[in-house]
Structure formats: C-alpha cells, structure tokens
Design a protein around this motif. Sequence first.
Motif, short mmCIF file in Angstrom:
data_model
loop_
_atom_site.label_atom_id
_atom_site.label_comp_id
_atom_site.label_asym_id
_atom_site.label_seq_id
_atom_site.Cartn_x
_atom_site.Cartn_y
_atom_site.Cartn_z
N LEU A 10 -9.99 3.40 21.72
CA LEU A 10 -10.77 3.14 20.51
C LEU A 10 -9.93 2.33 19.51
O LEU A 10 -10.45 1.41 18.86
CB LEU A 10 -11.19 4.47 19.89
N LEU A 13 -9.93 -1.17 20.76
CA LEU A 13 -11.24 -1.80 20.53
C LEU A 13 -11.41 -2.19 19.06
O LEU A 13 -11.83 -3.32 18.76
CB LEU A 13 -12.36 -0.83 20.95
N LEU A 14 -11.08 -1.27 18.18
CA LEU A 14 -11.24 -1.57 16.75
C LEU A 14 -10.31 -2.70 16.32
O LEU A 14 -10.71 -3.61 15.56
CB LEU A 14 -10.95 -0.31 15.93
N SER A 15 -9.10 -2.67 16.81
CA SER A 15 -8.15 -3.73 16.46
C SER A 15 -8.64 -5.08 16.98
O SER A 15 -8.61 -6.09 16.24
CB SER A 15 -6.78 -3.38 17.05
N TYR A 17 -11.69 -5.92 17.70
CA TYR A 17 -12.91 -6.32 17.00
C TYR A 17 -12.61 -6.90 15.63
O TYR A 17 -13.05 -8.00 15.29
CB TYR A 17 -13.85 -5.11 16.86
N PHE A 18 -11.84 -6.20 14.83
CA PHE A 18 -11.61 -6.67 13.46
C PHE A 18 -10.75 -7.93 13.44
O PHE A 18 -10.97 -8.82 12.62
CB PHE A 18 -10.95 -5.56 12.63
N LYS A 19 -9.81 -8.03 14.35
CA LYS A 19 -8.98 -9.24 14.37
C LYS A 19 -9.79 -10.44 14.87
O LYS A 19 -9.54 -11.58 14.46
CB LYS A 19 -7.75 -9.02 15.24
N MET A 22 -11.56 -12.23 12.07
CA MET A 22 -10.79 -13.07 11.14
C MET A 22 -10.59 -14.46 11.75
O MET A 22 -10.34 -14.60 12.94
CB MET A 22 -9.43 -12.43 10.86
N TYR B 37 -15.71 -8.28 3.77
CA TYR B 37 -16.23 -8.10 5.13
C TYR B 37 -16.77 -6.68 5.32
O TYR B 37 -17.81 -6.47 5.93
CB TYR B 37 -15.15 -8.40 6.17
N MET B 41 -20.20 -6.97 6.75
CA MET B 41 -19.85 -7.19 8.16
C MET B 41 -20.16 -8.62 8.59
O MET B 41 -20.60 -8.86 9.71
CB MET B 41 -20.60 -6.19 9.06
N LEU B 120 -19.96 -4.91 23.81
CA LEU B 120 -19.27 -3.76 23.22
C LEU B 120 -19.05 -3.97 21.72
O LEU B 120 -19.24 -3.05 20.91
CB LEU B 120 -17.93 -3.56 23.94
N PHE B 121 -18.68 -5.19 21.36
CA PHE B 121 -18.50 -5.50 19.95
C PHE B 121 -19.82 -5.34 19.18
O PHE B 121 -19.84 -4.85 18.05
CB PHE B 121 -17.99 -6.93 19.78
N LEU B 124 -20.41 -1.78 18.69
CA LEU B 124 -19.50 -1.28 17.66
C LEU B 124 -19.96 -1.69 16.27
O LEU B 124 -19.91 -0.91 15.32
CB LEU B 124 -18.09 -1.83 17.94
N ARG B 125 -20.43 -2.90 16.20
CA ARG B 125 -20.89 -3.40 14.91
C ARG B 125 -22.08 -2.58 14.40
O ARG B 125 -22.18 -2.28 13.21
CB ARG B 125 -21.29 -4.88 15.04
N LEU B 128 -20.69 0.55 13.06
CA LEU B 128 -19.99 0.31 11.79
C LEU B 128 -20.97 0.13 10.64
O LEU B 128 -20.72 0.54 9.51
CB LEU B 128 -19.08 -0.91 11.91
N LEU B 139 -11.38 1.30 7.54
CA LEU B 139 -11.25 0.79 8.92
C LEU B 139 -10.84 -0.68 8.94
O LEU B 139 -9.99 -1.09 9.74
CB LEU B 139 -12.59 0.97 9.66
N THR B 140 -11.46 -1.46 8.05
CA THR B 140 -11.15 -2.90 8.05
C THR B 140 -9.69 -3.14 7.66
O THR B 140 -9.00 -3.93 8.31
CB THR B 140 -12.08 -3.64 7.06
N TYR B 143 -7.43 -1.86 10.63
CA TYR B 143 -7.41 -2.54 11.92
C TYR B 143 -7.40 -4.07 11.82
O TYR B 143 -6.92 -4.73 12.74
CB TYR B 143 -8.61 -2.08 12.78
N ALA B 144 -7.89 -4.61 10.76
CA ALA B 144 -7.82 -6.07 10.62
C ALA B 144 -6.47 -6.50 10.06
O ALA B 144 -5.93 -7.52 10.47
CB ALA B 144 -8.95 -6.56 9.71
N ARG B 171 -13.39 7.39 12.79
CA ARG B 171 -13.01 7.30 14.20
C ARG B 171 -13.77 8.33 15.04
O ARG B 171 -14.18 8.04 16.16
CB ARG B 171 -11.51 7.50 14.35
N LEU B 174 -17.26 7.08 15.55
CA LEU B 174 -17.27 5.97 16.51
C LEU B 174 -17.10 6.49 17.93
O LEU B 174 -17.79 6.03 18.86
CB LEU B 174 -16.14 4.99 16.17
N ALA B 175 -16.18 7.43 18.09
CA ALA B 175 -15.95 7.98 19.43
C ALA B 175 -17.20 8.66 19.97
O ALA B 175 -17.54 8.54 21.15
CB ALA B 175 -14.78 8.96 19.40
N LEU B 178 -19.73 5.98 20.92
CA LEU B 178 -19.33 5.15 22.06
C LEU B 178 -19.07 5.99 23.31
O LEU B 178 -18.51 5.51 24.29
CB LEU B 178 -18.06 4.37 21.71
#
Lengths: 144, 196
Positions: A10, A13-15, A17-19, A22, B37, B41, B120-121, B124-125, B128, B139-140, B143-144, B171, B174-175, B178
Amino acid sequence: MNSNTPSDALDRLLSDYFKAQMKRPWPGAPRPTAQAAPARRVEVRNTTAAGLLTNHPTRARITLAASVAILLGSCWYLSSESQPASRSAPDQPGRTSSPLPLETGTAHGPEVLEKVKEIKATQTKPDPADVPMTPIADPFGKHP
Amino acid sequence: MPQGAANLPDPPQASARRAEFESLYEHHSREVWALAYARWMDPDLALDVTQEAFLRLWKQWESGEEIQNPRAWLLRVARNLAEDYAKSAFRRNGTQPPELLNGVRSSQPLPAELLEKEELFAQLRTILDELSQGDRDVLTLRYALDYDANRIAELLGVNVTAVHMRLSRARQRLAERLAGHADFAPNGHGGQGTQP
C-alpha cells in the motif's frame, strides 16, 4: 519490516500514485508580469552621417523626404514648362518673329485675318473639284 | 523580504527580488501544489493554483505589501484559490463528471501492465475522493513529498499525534477498500506500523 506485506504494498502504491501525479520535470517559477513586460527602450542616437544612413528609421525618413521633394520638383518643373509664355506678351522685344501672323496676332485684329487669307490663297493649291472638266481627245477618232 | 516595492526597483534590487522569488518557488511550490491537489485531486488544476498563488505573491511585493511569512501566505492563498474553484461555474457546470475521467489520462492503448496500473490508480483515486480533505492533505504530503509527521504537522498547523491518527485512519480505509486486489489481501489492517 517485510517488504511483501500489504502495508508495504500500500505504501508503494500510494507513493507511486502521488509521485505520478507530479509533473516531471517540475515546472519553473512563473514569470511575473513586471518581468515579462518589455523593458523601456533606450535609444542611443548616432548623429553622424554614416550613423544616419545605417540607422533604419532615420534612413527611411530621409528616403521619404527625398522622394517627396523629387515629386514636388517634378510637378513644378512640368507645370512651368507647359505654360505658353508668348500668349500674354505678343510684342515682347527680342523675340524672334514668326512667319505666321497668328503667332503674334490676336483674335481681335481684322487686318491679321486678311493677311492670313492672302497667305492661304497663295500657298494652297486649287481644289481639283473646282477645276472645270476639259474634254479628252479620242485617240482612235471613233467618237466625234 | 523586499520592502517598498511600489517604487520602480533598480536592477540590482529587482534581480535580488527575483532570486528570492525563485528560491521560494523552489522550496515551497510542491507543498502548495500538494495542498491544492489534495482538494480536487487534479494535478493540472493544482499546478495552475500553484502558479497563480506565486504570481499573487509577486504582485503583493510589487504593491509594497509586507508579507511576514511567505510560506504560510502562499498556502493560505492556494487553499482559497482551490475553494474559489469550487464556486466557479465551470466546476458546477463542468462538461464531464469527475468519475468519467477516472484517472485515466491517455486514450492511447497501453501495455497490459501499464493498463493494470492505471486501473489500480483509478480505483485508488476513487477511494481517495471519498476521504476527508484533511486525510488527503496528510496522504499527499506524506507520499508525494515524503514529508514526515513532524513536518506535516508543522505545515498544516496541527499536532503530530493528529497527523499519525489521520494517516493511520486513511491507510486503514484504503486497505479495506483495496482488499479485493491480490497485493492488498487482508492480512490484518495494515498501516499501523508505518510511522512517517
């Protein structure tokens, strides 16, 4: 921590997705309008003759002025040439006399008209239509 | 911070200001983007908001306004701009509902692996989107931008415990959602052990 756990999956996946959201490469800073505005033009005038000729706006102005001057000069010259200078001065001294009296005469002189008639009478040939017909002699004598 | 910018700056002052502007953008533009974002999103919209926020900062400087904390100012402006977008007619009467876009950005055929990832994205979206904005913020940033809990707490103006709690909650959710996917098979509700 085991990398195969759902928690790590997870995280990945999150990493990812968010990257992925950008932009890459990351765009640069916006250009502020004050910077984007054109800078004030600073003109360094070259006043020498060569400078004037190499300076495009100056050369264009000079060319335009010369063209206008030539055009006006031509118009003035042509108009002065086409004027009959003799019309207003018939008895101008020093002027060469013309054989035709009309060149020196006016429309109001009856004596001049008489002269013109005389000259025409002497110079013009008689019109063939005015000459009376003379009988042609018969070369064979058949017709009396 | 540049002061008295209403007057026409001389070139050295202008270049120094420009350098400061570039530095601020380099250090904080991704944070601004992340918060925008997290609101919608939408990465492109977030980038527009980011650029607009920085342009407004420049205008503030030009008008001679003193900004004590440019970072906080930028984040606040970005949030306001994102909220304004919510009120805009385009957002209300948009041509397509967001779910139609579904996170898929290309109409070109993709290899199977990429297509699976895109799906999958998209899933996930969707999940989110259902989270609260506060959870998405955390989260952003996590992880971003790979921010840790302390930094996230400082940026959002909340305490670190709240960040951990939000992150754990997000998390877990999300788990759960998913769980149908092979990689996220229920093995207990993961995520508690990961502390940023």
